[in-house]
Design a protein around this motif. Structure first.
Motif, PDB file in Angstrom:
ATOM      1  N   THR A   1       0.835  -1.202   0.000  1.00 33.81           N
ATOM      2  CA  THR A   1       0.000   0.000   0.000  1.00 33.81           C
ATOM      3  C   THR A   1       0.868   1.250   0.000  1.00 33.81           C
ATOM      4  O   THR A   1       0.624   2.205  -0.742  1.00 33.81           O
ATOM      5  N   ARG A   2       1.906   1.239   0.829  1.00 33.03           N
ATOM      6  CA  ARG A   2       2.803   2.384   0.911  1.00 33.03           C
ATOM      7  C   ARG A   2       3.551   2.581  -0.408  1.00 33.03           C
ATOM      8  O   ARG A   2       3.690   3.700  -0.901  1.00 33.03           O
ATOM      9  N   LEU A   3       4.025   1.491  -0.988  1.00 33.67           N
ATOM     10  CA  LEU A   3       4.802   1.598  -2.225  1.00 33.67           C
ATOM     11  C   LEU A   3       3.950   2.080  -3.392  1.00 33.67           C
ATOM     12  O   LEU A   3       4.479   2.675  -4.337  1.00 33.67           O
ATOM     13  N   SER A   4       2.645   1.854  -3.337  1.00 31.34           N
ATOM     14  CA  SER A   4       1.797   2.290  -4.447  1.00 31.34           C
ATOM     15  C   SER A   4       1.864   3.802  -4.634  1.00 31.34           C
ATOM     16  O   SER A   4       1.819   4.306  -5.761  1.00 31.34           O
ATOM     17  N   GLY A   5       1.981   4.540  -3.526  1.00 31.63           N
ATOM     18  CA  GLY A   5       2.089   5.993  -3.625  1.00 31.63           C
ATOM     19  C   GLY A   5       3.387   6.428  -4.276  1.00 31.63           C
ATOM     20  O   GLY A   5       3.422   7.390  -5.058  1.00 31.63           O
ATOM     21  N   TRP A   6       4.477   5.722  -3.965  1.00 33.80           N
ATOM     22  CA  TRP A   6       5.764   6.045  -4.582  1.00 33.80           C
ATOM     23  C   TRP A   6       5.747   5.714  -6.075  1.00 33.80           C
ATOM     24  O   TRP A   6       6.327   6.441  -6.892  1.00 33.80           O
ATOM     25  N   ARG A   7       5.081   4.633  -6.442  1.00 29.05           N
ATOM     26  CA  ARG A   7       4.956   4.303  -7.873  1.00 29.05           C
ATOM     27  C   ARG A   7       4.198   5.400  -8.617  1.00 29.05           C
ATOM     28  O   ARG A   7       4.555   5.776  -9.736  1.00 29.05           O
ATOM     29  N   ASP A   8       3.143   5.904  -7.983  1.00 26.32           N
ATOM     30  CA  ASP A   8       2.381   6.992  -8.601  1.00 26.32           C
ATOM     31  C   ASP A   8       3.255   8.237  -8.776  1.00 26.32           C
ATOM     32  O   ASP A   8       3.149   8.949  -9.784  1.00 26.32           O
ATOM     33  N   LEU A   9       4.117   8.498  -7.800  1.00 24.61           N
ATOM     34  CA  LEU A   9       4.989   9.671  -7.874  1.00 24.61           C
ATOM     35  C   LEU A   9       5.988   9.554  -9.022  1.00 24.61           C
ATOM     36  O   LEU A   9       6.135  10.480  -9.831  1.00 24.61           O
ATOM     37  N   THR A  10       6.687   8.436  -9.103  1.00 24.68           N
ATOM     38  CA  THR A  10       7.692   8.297 -10.170  1.00 24.68           C
ATOM     39  C   THR A  10       7.031   8.283 -11.548  1.00 24.68           C
ATOM     40  O   THR A  10       7.585   8.819 -12.511  1.00 24.68           O
ATOM     41  N   ALA A  11       5.838   7.701 -11.634  1.00 20.30           N
ATOM     42  CA  ALA A  11       5.129   7.687 -12.922  1.00 20.30           C
ATOM     43  C   ALA A  11       4.689   9.091 -13.324  1.00 20.30           C
ATOM     44  O   ALA A  11       4.614   9.409 -14.517  1.00 20.30           O
ATOM     45  N   ALA A  12       4.431   9.947 -12.340  1.00 22.03           N
ATOM     46  CA  ALA A  12       3.930  11.293 -12.633  1.00 22.03           C
ATOM     47  C   ALA A  12       4.990  12.187 -13.264  1.00 22.03           C
ATOM     48  O   ALA A  12       4.666  13.086 -14.047  1.00 22.03           O
ATOM     49  N   VAL A  13       6.261  11.973 -12.939  1.00 27.72           N
ATOM     50  CA  VAL A  13       7.310  12.851 -13.477  1.00 27.72           C
ATOM     51  C   VAL A  13       7.910  12.314 -14.773  1.00 27.72           C
ATOM     52  O   VAL A  13       8.547  13.059 -15.525  1.00 27.72           O
ATOM     53  N   ARG A  14       7.712  11.040 -15.040  1.00 26.32           N
ATOM     54  CA  ARG A  14       8.363  10.397 -16.177  1.00 26.32           C
ATOM     55  C   ARG A  14       8.002  11.005 -17.536  1.00 26.32           C
ATOM     56  O   ARG A  14       8.883  11.166 -18.394  1.00 26.32           O
ATOM     57  N   PRO A  15       6.735  11.366 -17.790  1.00 20.93           N
ATOM     58  CA  PRO A  15       6.385  11.864 -19.134  1.00 20.93           C
ATOM     59  C   PRO A  15       7.108  13.137 -19.551  1.00 20.93           C
ATOM     60  O   PRO A  15       7.140  13.466 -20.746  1.00 20.93           O
ATOM     61  N   TYR A  16       7.704  13.861 -18.612  1.00 28.95           N
ATOM     62  CA  TYR A  16       8.323  15.147 -18.926  1.00 28.95           C
ATOM     63  C   TYR A  16       9.836  15.042 -19.116  1.00 28.95           C
ATOM     64  O   TYR A  16      10.512  16.049 -19.294  1.00 28.95           O
ATOM     65  N   GLY A  17      10.360  13.824 -19.061  1.00 34.83           N
ATOM     66  CA  GLY A  17      11.787  13.620 -19.296  1.00 34.83           C
ATOM     67  C   GLY A  17      12.656  13.758 -18.069  1.00 34.83           C
ATOM     68  O   GLY A  17      13.875  13.575 -18.142  1.00 34.83           O
ATOM     69  N   SER A  18      12.066  14.096 -16.923  1.00 34.43           N
ATOM     70  CA  SER A  18      12.838  14.230 -15.688  1.00 34.43           C
ATOM     71  C   SER A  18      13.145  12.859 -15.100  1.00 34.43           C
ATOM     72  O   SER A  18      12.372  11.918 -15.247  1.00 34.43           O
TER      73      SER A  18
END
Length: 487
Positions: A90-107
């Motif tokens: 459950t905790r890791l799901s939030g971190w996955r959402d975070l890394t996925a959120a920045v990926r489309p912008y090349g960061s």
């Protein structure tokens, strides 16, 4: 001015970066739910900086020492820090959402892992019967009458193991690497430097050992290709800050000097560190790691990053160096790279004030940058008072998830009285929302008290902000915003 160096692609270990601009670790506090899972508030905050073009984002402090350092927890073992320790899906799901959120912008994004707070943590757990811990017998920073007792070697080894587990969790959650939080007098710094490590027996009497063990544990757990940045105060600068007499009395004449810092970096690189971001000072001289408004731009880039990079070149050490400390003016950031003082520049508060700093510099819109004024009211005082990070000059910082600039469906005529900073911001915001706005000012200029606040030579940050405010207002005047002076 061209900013070619800032936008050269590069790499830290196996992590390829689209430019040489790194966001400093900030803003995790009170942005996670009670189990430590990142909320939409945190995700939106980092997404905005990724949209702004930043090459590498680094999260704020994430402790690995829950259950060992009581200062990282509150009542009922809740915490204001995010968590990535343990095996909670459950905790890791939030971190996955975070890394996925920045990926489309090349960061790319690294997580900052911390051993904990130790003597610089809140003394409150001691009032509830818990034993506070540090590297040796040390006084609490806030209430010196409350002692911190030495961690046992067994407990320290548990922290080392937790670093490895947390790094694995970060890797599977989509992070591109880790930054080890080894500076500013926090627990890792306490264990790896003389002012606070006075251990006489055991493995960790060697002040470098804890840092070495943590780096090796992360590499063993995640593989040699998982990049590590180590954040270090190359010197604690205690004698420089306090003078010889107080330094000798209060700190026993002990601190990490630059020469020792260079040696420590060499040892850490041999253990597996790929890059170092270097600053100066600790909690006991807070102004060094958090340069206030009156400090010069690029205050210690040459002294610290430049010194470390020269040392690496001399010793044929293949590690990258990251400069930090009042680099928000693009020409100074470019100068640091062009002079060869560092491989990267790290921006903290400049990216709070303007998440699109990078994009504006790249597009040649430097005059549009909203500059930090160095007051530290939003970025530091806010979470000290129980809130989360925000910004005096950017009302959206920390509120990207909830504050939106929405165009109105109902036209109204709005009069704003007074063209000080608040009046200007109110008028500009209302105009951007589509209202018919007139700004009235009794003098012949905008800025109000900013003119008095910026008169002293050392108040260059205030003058810079005023110049930008005038520029932003002029752009909107061309777009139809009306301003009436001397009325």
């Amino acid at each position: 001015m061209a900013f070619e160096k800032l936008f050269e692609p590069s790499n830290i270990g196996t992590c390829n970066l689209m430019n040489r601009i790194i966001m400093a670790p900030m803003a995790n506090i009170n942005m996670a739910d009670p189990i430590g899972r990142p909320t939409e508030k945190m995700i939106a905050y980092y997404r905005e900086r990724a949209k702004g073009g930043t090459g590498l984002l680094i999260t704020g402090l994430v402790p690995v020492s829950f259950g060992i350092d009581p200062t990282v927890s509150e009542d009922n073992d809740t915490t204001y820090f995010p968590r990535i320790d343990g095996t909670s899906r459950t905790r890791l799901s939030g971190w996955r959402d975070l890394t996925a959120a920045v990926r489309p912008y090349g960061s790319k994004i690294f997580i900052q892992l911390s051993a904990g707070l130790g003597r610089v943590g809140s003394p409150e757990p001691a009032l509830k019967g818990k034993v506070l811990r540090s590297s040796s017998f040390n006084k609490n920073f806030y209430v010196p009458q409350i002692p911190h007792f030495p961690l046992s070697d067994r407990k320290i080894r548990k922290i080392v193991k937790s670093f490895g587990q947390c790094a694995v969790n970060a890797k599977v959650s989509g992070f591109d690497g880790v930054q080890i939080h080894g500076h500013e007098g926090y627990l890792m710094d306490q264990l790896t430097s003389d002012p606070w490590n006075r251990r006489k027996i055991g493995r960790y009497r060697n002040k470098f050992q804890f840092g070495i063990d943590v780096v090796k544990e992360i590499k063993k757990s995640c593989g040699d290709d998982f990049p590590i940045i180590y954040r270090i105060d190359l010197t604690q600068a205690l004698e420089e800050s306090y003078g010889k007499d107080i330094f000798k009395k209060q700190f026993r004449g002990k601190e990490r000097k630059i020469e020792e810092g260079l040696e420590f970096c060499k040892v850490l690189h041999e253990a597996g560190v790929d890059a170092f971001d270097v600053d100066k000072g600790c909690y006991d001289n807070w102004f060094w790691p958090h340069p206030p408004a009156y400090f010069d731009d690029a205050i210690y880039a040459e002294e610290l990053a430049g010194r470390l990079r020269s040392y690496f070149q001399k010793e044929n050490i293949d590690a990258k160096v990251i400069a930090v400390g009042k680099l928000g003016k693009p020409e100074f950031a470019e100068k640091v790279l062009d002079n060869g003082w560092a491989d990267y520049v790290m921006l903290g508060r400049p990216l709070l004030a303007d998440p699109y700093w990078t994009k504006k510099v790249k597009d040649g819109r430097v005059k549009e940058i909203i500059h930090c004024i160095g007051d530290q009211e939003g970025c530091i005082e806010s979470f000290k008072m129980g809130g989360h990070i925000c910004c005096a000059v950017n009302p959206y910082a920390g509120f990207e998830d909830s504050k939106k600039l929405i165009r109105t469906d109902v036209m109204k005529r709005i009069a704003v009285i007074g063209a000080g900073p608040a009046g200007c911001e109110a008028a500009m915001t209302a105009h951007k929302r589509g209202y018919d706005v007139t700004l009235f000012e009794k003098t012949d200029h905008i800025g109000g008290q900013l003119h008095f606040a910026g008169k002293m030579m050392i108040k260059h940050d205030i003058r810079r902000y005023l110049e930008n405010l005038q520029f932003q207002l002029d752009l909107l005047i061309e777009d139809g915003l009306k301003v009436e002076f001397n009325k």
